[in-house]
Motif scaffolding. Structure first.
Motif, PDB file in Angstrom:
ATOM      1  N   CYS A  42      -5.572  -2.037   1.455  1.00 60.86           N
ATOM      2  CA  CYS A  42      -5.957  -3.443   1.449  1.00 60.86           C
ATOM      3  C   CYS A  42      -6.484  -3.848   2.815  1.00 60.86           C
ATOM      4  CB  CYS A  42      -4.767  -4.328   1.085  1.00 60.86           C
ATOM      5  SG  CYS A  42      -4.397  -4.343  -0.679  1.00 60.86           S
ATOM      6  N   LEU A  43      -5.775  -3.465   3.826  1.00 58.76           N
ATOM      7  CA  LEU A  43      -6.172  -3.805   5.180  1.00 58.76           C
ATOM      8  C   LEU A  43      -7.534  -3.212   5.510  1.00 58.76           C
ATOM      9  CD1 LEU A  43      -2.758  -3.406   7.013  1.00 58.76           C
ATOM     10  CD2 LEU A  43      -4.096  -5.493   6.764  1.00 58.76           C
ATOM     11  N   ALA A  44      -7.713  -1.973   5.081  1.00 55.41           N
ATOM     12  CA  ALA A  44      -8.983  -1.301   5.347  1.00 55.41           C
ATOM     13  C   ALA A  44     -10.147  -2.099   4.778  1.00 55.41           C
ATOM     14  CB  ALA A  44      -8.956   0.107   4.745  1.00 55.41           C
ATOM     15  N   LYS A  45      -9.879  -2.807   3.711  1.00 56.29           N
ATOM     16  CA  LYS A  45     -10.916  -3.604   3.068  1.00 56.29           C
ATOM     17  C   LYS A  45     -11.112  -4.943   3.768  1.00 56.29           C
ATOM     18  CE  LYS A  45     -12.432  -1.302  -0.539  1.00 56.29           C
ATOM     19  NZ  LYS A  45     -13.822  -1.217  -0.979  1.00 56.29           N
ATOM     20  N   GLY A  46     -10.315  -5.214   4.759  1.00 54.03           N
ATOM     21  CA  GLY A  46     -10.398  -6.496   5.426  1.00 54.03           C
ATOM     22  C   GLY A  46      -9.724  -7.604   4.655  1.00 54.03           C
ATOM     23  N   ALA A  47      -8.908  -7.209   3.685  1.00 49.71           N
ATOM     24  CA  ALA A  47      -8.216  -8.207   2.878  1.00 49.71           C
ATOM     25  C   ALA A  47      -6.875  -8.550   3.512  1.00 49.71           C
ATOM     26  CB  ALA A  47      -8.007  -7.684   1.464  1.00 49.71           C
ATOM     27  N   LYS A  48      -6.473  -9.784   3.344  1.00 46.01           N
ATOM     28  CA  LYS A  48      -5.195 -10.197   3.923  1.00 46.01           C
ATOM     29  C   LYS A  48      -4.040  -9.733   3.050  1.00 46.01           C
ATOM     30  CE  LYS A  48      -6.864 -14.158   6.471  1.00 46.01           C
ATOM     31  NZ  LYS A  48      -6.976 -15.628   6.481  1.00 46.01           N
ATOM     32  N   LEU A  49      -2.977  -9.348   3.715  1.00 48.74           N
ATOM     33  CA  LEU A  49      -1.834  -8.803   3.006  1.00 48.74           C
ATOM     34  C   LEU A  49      -0.828  -9.914   2.707  1.00 48.74           C
ATOM     35  CD1 LEU A  49      -1.358  -6.084   1.985  1.00 48.74           C
ATOM     36  CD2 LEU A  49      -0.167  -5.492   4.094  1.00 48.74           C
ATOM     37  N   THR A  50      -1.085 -10.634   1.643  1.00 45.25           N
ATOM     38  CA  THR A  50      -0.191 -11.741   1.300  1.00 45.25           C
ATOM     39  C   THR A  50       0.994 -11.238   0.490  1.00 45.25           C
ATOM     40  OG1 THR A  50      -1.386 -12.166  -0.731  1.00 45.25           O
ATOM     41  CG2 THR A  50      -2.131 -13.315   1.233  1.00 45.25           C
ATOM     42  N   ASP A  51       2.027 -12.067   0.412  1.00 43.27           N
ATOM     43  CA  ASP A  51       3.196 -11.707  -0.389  1.00 43.27           C
ATOM     44  C   ASP A  51       2.798 -11.436  -1.828  1.00 43.27           C
ATOM     45  OD1 ASP A  51       4.810 -11.947   1.757  1.00 43.27           O
ATOM     46  OD2 ASP A  51       5.595 -13.936   1.258  1.00 43.27           O
ATOM     47  N   GLN A  52       1.943 -12.321  -2.359  1.00 45.75           N
ATOM     48  CA  GLN A  52       1.515 -12.164  -3.754  1.00 45.75           C
ATOM     49  C   GLN A  52       0.878 -10.795  -3.976  1.00 45.75           C
ATOM     50  OE1 GLN A  52       1.006 -14.700  -1.750  1.00 45.75           O
ATOM     51  NE2 GLN A  52       0.905 -16.679  -2.827  1.00 45.75           N
ATOM     52  N   ARG A  53       0.013 -10.406  -3.081  1.00 47.30           N
ATOM     53  CA  ARG A  53      -0.653  -9.108  -3.234  1.00 47.30           C
ATOM     54  C   ARG A  53       0.325  -7.963  -3.132  1.00 47.30           C
ATOM     55  NH1 ARG A  53      -6.250 -10.378   0.061  1.00 47.30           N
ATOM     56  NH2 ARG A  53      -7.131 -11.681  -1.583  1.00 47.30           N
ATOM     57  N   LYS A  54       1.268  -8.106  -2.196  1.00 42.82           N
ATOM     58  CA  LYS A  54       2.263  -7.037  -2.061  1.00 42.82           C
ATOM     59  C   LYS A  54       3.041  -6.880  -3.353  1.00 42.82           C
ATOM     60  CE  LYS A  54       3.280  -7.900   2.766  1.00 42.82           C
ATOM     61  NZ  LYS A  54       4.334  -8.429   3.654  1.00 42.82           N
ATOM     62  N   ILE A  55       3.457  -8.009  -3.914  1.00 40.49           N
ATOM     63  CA  ILE A  55       4.256  -7.967  -5.141  1.00 40.49           C
ATOM     64  C   ILE A  55       3.461  -7.381  -6.306  1.00 40.49           C
ATOM     65  CG2 ILE A  55       5.390  -9.398  -6.888  1.00 40.49           C
ATOM     66  CD1 ILE A  55       6.185 -11.304  -4.584  1.00 40.49           C
ATOM     67  N   ILE A  56       2.240  -7.877  -6.477  1.00 42.74           N
ATOM     68  CA  ILE A  56       1.422  -7.400  -7.592  1.00 42.74           C
ATOM     69  C   ILE A  56       1.126  -5.908  -7.445  1.00 42.74           C
ATOM     70  CG2 ILE A  56      -0.818  -7.615  -8.746  1.00 42.74           C
ATOM     71  CD1 ILE A  56      -0.713 -10.633  -7.934  1.00 42.74           C
ATOM     72  N   ALA A  57       0.800  -5.492  -6.228  1.00 37.54           N
ATOM     73  CA  ALA A  57       0.513  -4.080  -5.991  1.00 37.54           C
ATOM     74  C   ALA A  57       1.749  -3.224  -6.250  1.00 37.54           C
ATOM     75  CB  ALA A  57       0.034  -3.879  -4.551  1.00 37.54           C
ATOM     76  N   LYS A  58       2.894  -3.729  -5.849  1.00 37.78           N
ATOM     77  CA  LYS A  58       4.137  -2.976  -6.033  1.00 37.78           C
ATOM     78  C   LYS A  58       4.437  -2.829  -7.526  1.00 37.78           C
ATOM     79  CE  LYS A  58       8.831  -2.702  -4.199  1.00 37.78           C
ATOM     80  NZ  LYS A  58       9.638  -2.691  -5.408  1.00 37.78           N
ATOM     81  N   VAL A  59       4.347  -3.938  -8.254  1.00 39.63           N
ATOM     82  CA  VAL A  59       4.637  -3.886  -9.685  1.00 39.63           C
ATOM     83  C   VAL A  59       3.684  -2.921 -10.381  1.00 39.63           C
ATOM     84  CG1 VAL A  59       4.590  -5.209 -11.837  1.00 39.63           C
ATOM     85  CG2 VAL A  59       5.663  -6.172  -9.803  1.00 39.63           C
ATOM     86  N   MET A  60       2.407  -2.982 -10.013  1.00 40.38           N
ATOM     87  CA  MET A  60       1.442  -2.071 -10.633  1.00 40.38           C
ATOM     88  C   MET A  60       1.768  -0.623 -10.299  1.00 40.38           C
ATOM     89  SD  MET A  60      -0.778  -2.940 -12.817  1.00 40.38           S
ATOM     90  CE  MET A  60      -1.381  -1.267 -12.897  1.00 40.38           C
ATOM     91  N   SER A  61       2.087  -0.381  -9.038  1.00 38.49           N
ATOM     92  CA  SER A  61       2.311   1.010  -8.636  1.00 38.49           C
ATOM     93  C   SER A  61       3.558   1.595  -9.285  1.00 38.49           C
ATOM     94  CB  SER A  61       2.408   1.119  -7.117  1.00 38.49           C
ATOM     95  OG  SER A  61       3.645   0.609  -6.659  1.00 38.49           O
ATOM     96  N   GLU A  62       4.444   0.710  -9.745  1.00 43.15           N
ATOM     97  CA  GLU A  62       5.662   1.189 -10.411  1.00 43.15           C
ATOM     98  C   GLU A  62       5.507   1.250 -11.920  1.00 43.15           C
ATOM     99  OE1 GLU A  62       8.520  -1.571  -8.956  1.00 43.15           O
ATOM    100  OE2 GLU A  62       8.819  -0.523  -7.041  1.00 43.15           O
ATOM    101  N   SER A  63       4.361   0.822 -12.412  1.00 49.35           N
ATOM    102  CA  SER A  63       4.146   0.817 -13.865  1.00 49.35           C
ATOM    103  C   SER A  63       3.734   2.197 -14.344  1.00 49.35           C
ATOM    104  CB  SER A  63       3.058  -0.183 -14.240  1.00 49.35           C
ATOM    105  OG  SER A  63       3.480  -1.488 -13.923  1.00 49.35           O
TER     106      SER A  63
END
Lengths: 136, 136
Positions: free
Chosen positions: A9-30
DNA sequence: GTAGATGCAAAGTATTTGCGACAAG
DNA sequence: CTTGTCGCAAATACTTTGCATCTAC
């Protein structure tokens, strides 16, 4: 696991918000292939204030970054799964809706050959098998 | 050509209305893969009073009867084509959107084999290749 | 401090459906 | 006649977006 996602995400210049962390985590655990609504349900259990608009925006972001993959099976909506190391295709049980993942190198190679024969360079493909379970 | 379609409709116990005849005729004469909106445009030129709701209802009817086939390429809408004698798959040019039809018996057979190996009887499948034209 | 992200609700697409009028069999 | 079909508009399902507020960097 989530380190990788955060780095990407950072590499893309995107901000690492809590929402993104949560969504990414849930997806990665699916291990299944949730649609946006189901993902929203799971995410809401962790943070009930996250809006579905953010989920939509985030899956789009993650997909464009190659972190997750979108599939349009024979329904009216998209499903997502984390991108795997090794590419695979899907077999969908038309009775139960169960989704089985498989890999077949022979088919993959034939696809490239077919595309070449038609004068094209293969950049992506979609293979879905629909079947019914055989009585064993 | 349209005889066959009319017979098939009647066999289903469906009434053979002017609207259905026109829609079936336009579809059977299509060599591309129109979406509902495009089909509606073509049909409207013959009878401008036909509503888009009827077009939706009719493509669903024709699809369930196996007279036409629905495809969900990577867009948000469905496209249709008349069912062919011989099954074929599609290669989509990701630059131009051009759709090329092809047949590859080897891939077809492998698909059946893969499904069998997983304990399933293959009843349907979808194979789409996405590529870019090679400079010749 | 500032560009980018969020939440909300409104807007967009694609498609389906309720209903009274109508037409095929 | 009777049942299915049509046109219309309202409804639905999924997804995107405008805008004011907020937050990561």
């Amino acid at each position: 696991m989530s380190d990788t996602i955060e780095q990407k995400c950072l590499a893309k210049g995107a901000k690492l918000t809590d929402q993104r962390k949560i969504i990414a985590k849930v997806m990665s655990e699916s291990t299944d292939h949730p649609d946006v609504d189901e993902l929203y349900n799971r995410v809401s259990k962790i943070d009930s204030k996250i809006s579905i608009a953010t989920v939509y925006r985030t899956v789009k972001l993650l997909e464009e970054s190659g972190i997750i993959e979108r599939h349009d099976f024979k329904e009216g909506k998209s499903r997502y799964e984390p991108s795997a190391e090794e590419h695979h295709d899907h077999l969908i049980d038309i009775k139960t809706g169960e989704i089985i993942e498989f890999v077949d190198k022979e088919i993959e190679e034939l696809q490239i050959k077919v595309a070449n024969k038609l004068g094209y360079k293969l950049v992506d493909h979609k293979l879905e098998l629909y079947g019914i379970k055989k009585k064993s």
